[in-house]
Design an enzyme around this catalytic site. Structure first.
Site, mmCIF file in Angstrom:
data_model
loop_
_atom_site.group_PDB
_atom_site.id
_atom_site.type_symbol
_atom_site.label_atom_id
_atom_site.label_comp_id
_atom_site.label_asym_id
_atom_site.label_seq_id
_atom_site.Cartn_x
_atom_site.Cartn_y
_atom_site.Cartn_z
ATOM 1 N N HIS A 152 -1.680 -4.047 -5.956
ATOM 2 C CA HIS A 152 -1.145 -3.944 -4.599
ATOM 3 C C HIS A 152 -2.124 -4.525 -3.583
ATOM 4 O O HIS A 152 -3.332 -4.631 -3.815
ATOM 5 C CB HIS A 152 -0.842 -2.481 -4.246
ATOM 6 C CG HIS A 152 -2.053 -1.702 -3.820
ATOM 7 N ND1 HIS A 152 -2.443 -1.593 -2.491
ATOM 8 C CD2 HIS A 152 -2.967 -1.006 -4.546
ATOM 9 C CE1 HIS A 152 -3.539 -0.856 -2.422
ATOM 10 N NE2 HIS A 152 -3.883 -0.484 -3.646
ATOM 11 N N CYS A 153 -1.567 -4.931 -2.453
ATOM 12 C CA CYS A 153 -2.359 -5.292 -1.275
ATOM 13 C C CYS A 153 -1.726 -4.535 -0.111
ATOM 14 O O CYS A 153 -1.281 -3.400 -0.299
ATOM 15 C CB CYS A 153 -2.389 -6.809 -1.067
ATOM 16 S SG CYS A 153 -0.773 -7.610 -1.012
ATOM 17 N N ALA A 154 -1.671 -5.109 1.057
ATOM 18 C CA ALA A 154 -1.070 -4.393 2.183
ATOM 19 C C ALA A 154 0.454 -4.421 2.113
ATOM 20 O O ALA A 154 1.124 -3.399 2.261
ATOM 21 C CB ALA A 154 -1.554 -4.985 3.499
ATOM 22 N N ILE A 190 0.816 -1.210 0.000
ATOM 23 C CA ILE A 190 0.000 0.000 0.000
ATOM 24 C C ILE A 190 0.855 1.267 0.000
ATOM 25 O O ILE A 190 0.445 2.316 -0.510
ATOM 26 C CB ILE A 190 -0.967 -0.016 1.203
ATOM 27 C CG1 ILE A 190 -2.056 1.041 1.023
ATOM 28 C CG2 ILE A 190 -0.214 0.159 2.520
ATOM 29 C CD1 ILE A 190 -3.187 0.918 2.011
#
Length: 354
Positions: free
Chosen positions: A88-90, A16
């Site tokens: 994207h993710c975390a 992120i």
């Protein structure tokens, strides 16, 4: 390591915090952003980009598979527009990696496997590691042939059915009727032509209970005992079992209680009786939590017929020749050498010594 480019693709994978580096996003020509996480920053962050959001958690039982087609379509639209895509993710480790692997598989379903696609991504981002549940879903997606429509595919429905059974059994309950995948109600794929079909009949009334496509193979050959030592034959769930599996006749329209359970839940295990109402013979048993065959193999869930209570026969499928004609051997006719099948012309007339 805010974001990294997948080798050979204008696709970037990151966490992120990659969204904070505006200069890097501009240098990479990012025009599309796919977010695979439940907690989102302010929408203003995504104002300069085309944005696709998938609300998922990084847990094994999250269904990310159903989102693959939409995610792949979004990524492809970004590439076709001449831009680059950030997924994207975390942390840029599990969810985003799973989406990128699914895209690579969709592009080359025969050349890649989930593991080989992961290795490609790890060349630039070594920390990528989808959780076990996501890797299983990627394997299911690959088994399906990486289609554009996932949710209507039989393989997906069987996978979803197994998940629901596991979740119900873990709670000490049988699954609800509407979640059970009765195999004889499903579209059947093209079956390989064989010269024999196994039929299983009730020993008392001779009613056919199952045939070859609905028999569940298990692994006696992997154990010390042979298949002849198995006391039961395991089946996929079939519609005639419905009255045994759901003796209370609970319909899908019945309302559940505030605690998520119906007043009379279906049993976790019990007997299977012949569907012939005049007969009602006890032909086997079922156990949603699974059972161990006498050969030593576990089958979960288990729908078994006792060999002592059924008759098993092999029906010969006579293969027709050219023009749909049955071979003379099918009628018990033994021909002279000059008239056998390897000496028959297109009209079926014998050649050789005649």
């Amino acid at each position: 390591m805010a974001m990294d480019r997948i080798p050979g693709q204008d696709i970037y994978i990151g966490g992120i915090f990659a969204l904070k580096n505006k200069a890097a996003l501009n240098r990479a020509n990012i025009t599309h952003v796919l977010s695979a996480l439940r907690l989102q920053p302010d929408e203003e962050t995504f104002a300069p980009f085309q944005h696709h959001r998938i609300d998922v958690d990084d847990v094994d039982d999250e269904n990310l598979l159903e989102h693959f087609p939409a995610a792949i379509k979004f990524i492809q639209s970004g590439l076709d527009s001449g831009g680059s895509v950030l997924v994207h993710c975390a942390m840029g480790k599990s969810r985003s990696a799973t989406i990128c692997i699914a895209y690579l598989l969709h592009q080359q379903p025969r050349a890649l496997t989930p593991q080989s696609a992961l290795e490609i991504i790890r060349q630039s981002r070594p920390l990528c590691e989808p959780n076990d549940g996501f890797m299983e879903q990627l394997s299911v997606y690959h088994e399906m042939g990486c289609p554009d429509d996932v949710t209507s595919h039989p393989v997906y429905n069987r996978w979803l059915y197994r998940r629901e059974v596991e979740e119900s059994v873990a709670c000490g309950r049988a699954p609800v009727m509407k979640s059970v995948l009765f195999e004889d109600e499903q579209p059947q794929g093209t079956q390989e032509s064989t010269d024999r079909t196994t039929e299983i009949k009730c020993r008392k009334c001779r009613r056919i209970l199952a045939t070859t496509p609905f028999i569940t193979p298990h692994g006696p050959e992997k154990n010390s005992k042979s298949s002849t030592d198995c006391a039961h034959i395991f089946l996929h769930p079939l519609t005639w079992m419905r009255s045994s599996l759901f003796p209370n006749g609970a319909s899908d329209e019945e309302e559940e209680s505030p605690y998520g359970s119906r007043p009379e839940d279906a049993p976790l295990s019990g007997r299977l009786t012949c569907p012939n109402t005049v007969c009602g013979f006890n032909v086997g048993k079922f156990a949603w939590q699974g059972t161990q065959c006498s050969c030593g193999d576990w089958v979960v869930p288990a729908f078994s017929l006792a060999k002592a209570r059924v008759d098993i026969s092999d029906r010969v499928n006579l293969l027709r020749g050219a023009g749909g004609r049955l071979p003379q051997a099918a009628f018990g006719i033994r021909l002279p050498p000059g008239m056998r099948s390897n000496n028959v012309d297109e009209t079926g007339n014998g050649r050789g010594n005649l």
